[in-house]
Motif scaffolding. Structure first.
Motif: not given
Length: 151
Positions: A69-92
């Motif tokens: 469903v999701a894949l983490v691309e970047r994580w900074r515990p102090e302030d930031d999360l970037v993730l790739r999320l599977r779209s409900g219609l397909g795709g990311w």
């Protein structure tokens, strides 16, 4: 790309604690099935959230990319999360969540950008407003969960 932000009378640490709790992912992320489970290294880079049917995966089926469903691309515990999320219609879709300290609370910014052509359909025309609303809902849910956590 669409973006929404919300201000809440919560601390940055409380919001980041909610994000770090993989068991609560489906509570704050909009448009994901409620039956998901984050990997043991959530939310570190490369960790995944997968659909979960209650059975433990075995052998060569231990990680099924079709269930991701999701894949983490970047994580900074102090302030930031970037993730790739599977779209409900397909795709990311790429989701950025940034949390910034402000007097009296925290500002939560949520950006969403389609990565694949099928996901771009949700970001054009009248669907763009719905995409912005989903970003706002993520920020609102994070504030709500962080507020109840601080009590």
């Amino acid at each position: 790309m669409v973006m929404a932000w919300r201000f809440g009378a919560v601390g940055v640490d409380a919001v980041m604690d909610v994000i770090q709790d993989g068991a609560r992912f489906a509570e704050w992320m909009v448009a994901v099935p409620p039956e998901v489970r984050a990997g043991p290294n959530w939310p570190r880079k490369g960790s995944v959230v997968q659909r979960y049917d209650g059975r433990e995966p075995r052998m060569r089926h231990a990680e099924n990319r079709h269930l991701t469903v999701a894949l983490v691309e970047r994580w900074r515990p102090e302030d930031d999360l970037v993730l790739r999320l599977r779209s409900g219609l397909g795709g990311w879709v790429r989701i950025w969540i940034r949390v910034q300290s402000r007097p009296g609370g925290a500002l939560i910014e949520v950006h969403a950008e389609p990565i694949t052509a099928t996901a771009r359909l949700r970001f054009t025309g009248s669907a763009r407003g719905a995409a912005e609303e989903r970003c706002a809902q993520v920020a609102e849910r994070l504030i709500e969960l962080a507020t109840t956590q601080e009590d």
